[in-house]
Design an enzyme around this catalytic site. Sequence first.
Site: not given
Ligand SMILES: NC(=O)C1=CN([C@@H]2O[C@H](COP(=O)(O)OP(=O)(O)OC[C@H]3O[C@@H](n4cnc5c(N)ncnc54)[C@H](OP(=O)(O)O)[C@@H]3O)[C@@H](O)[C@H]2O)C=CC1
Ligand SMILES: O=C(O)C1=N[C@H](C(=O)O)C[C@H](O)C1
Length: 268
Positions: A12, A14, A37, A99, A126, A156-157, A160, A166
């Site tokens: 659920s 982003r 979760r 990621g 990625m 970032h938004h 974050k 990272g």
């Molecule tokens: N490598 C890449 O290319 C990228 C990396 N990222 C990274 O990805 C991560 C997620 O980003 P984003 O999607 O924006 O974050 P969000 O907060 O939108 O999503 C995180 C998700 O993980 C869930 N979650 C949190 N804690 C737990 C837990 N203990 N057990 C199970 N599920 C859990 C959340 O659930 P709930 O809402 O219920 O807490 C939510 O669904 C960040 O670390 C970000 O930096 C982001 C974009 C690109």
């Molecule tokens: O949290 C994000 O949104 C993103 N996180 C990654 C990071 O921490 O580098 C990658 C991307 O920039 C989006």
Amino acid sequence: MSILNIAIAGSSGRMGRVLLESVAQAPDMRLAAALERKGSPFIGKDAGELFGAPCGVFISEEMATALVGCHALIDFTRPEATLDHLQACRELGVNIIIGTTGFSVEQKELIADAGRDIGVVFAPNMSVGVNLSLKLLDMAARVLNEGYDIEIVEAHHRHKVDAPSGTALRMGEVVANALGRNLEECAVYGREGVTGERSPSTIGFATVRGGDIVGDHTVMFAGTGERVEITHKASSRATFALGALRAARFLAQRGKGLFDMQDVLGLR
Ligand SMILES: NC(=O)C1=CN([C@@H]2O[C@H](COP(=O)(O)OP(=O)(O)OC[C@H]3O[C@@H](n4cnc5c(N)ncnc54)[C@H](OP(=O)(O)O)[C@@H]3O)[C@@H](O)[C@H]2O)C=CC1
Ligand SMILES: O=C(O)C1=N[C@H](C(=O)O)C[C@H](O)C1
């Protein structure tokens, strides 16, 4: 064509929502499980509702059961959650694409160790563009190795939770390695007050948080009379999700080991 069964953690979130949609649209993949979760209000809902039409896959909190028969789990969540998921994947022999960002050194060592048993792609960004930028940064740092001050700015938004990103940290590592420096020793995270003159051996980081910025990174090589900037701007999370899907296909061919997106994209 063999079909890859893919599970998505943090469905659920982003990234989770974009990943669900990307897997559902991939002709060589099947959305096998959508996880959230324990106690999430999304448990039991059709995962398709998070990105469009219902798809018959219901969001589950039971990682071990959901992973049976899966080829890979894609995890963009939080460090503690990722490490729990990693353990489940290790026990069940399921590959993992990580990621998530914001890990400590010790947590990164646990991820590296899992590569002894399963396939792991672990990368803070990625997208193809950022991974190309890492190559360009290595080249730029080797050429501009004296007389250029290095500053990394990321935006970032507002949601974050970790800083610097990272990606910014990885960019710093690439530049530091190219210059024979240790990032832990030369990084300066933000400045305030009477800081004194800039020390030439440092790599500075600045963080911006606001609105819905998907992810901007600039590495600046500021010299006397000129400045080189390498900038990447993400305008859609699909770029990260498509990279994660490429990583899942890569692991299906490669088997166990620790990899990053440089391996997946053939940039090493
Ligand atoms: N490598 C890449 O290319 C990228 C990396 N990222 C990274 O990805 C991560 C997620 O980003 P984003 O999607 O924006 O974050 P969000 O907060 O939108 O999503 C995180 C998700 O993980 C869930 N979650 C949190 N804690 C737990 C837990 N203990 N057990 C199970 N599920 C859990 C959340 O659930 P709930 O809402 O219920 O807490 C939510 O669904 C960040 O670390 C970000 O930096 C982001 C974009 C690109
Ligand atoms: O949290 C994000 O949104 C993103 N996180 C990654 C990071 O921490 O580098 C990658 C991307 O920039 C989006």
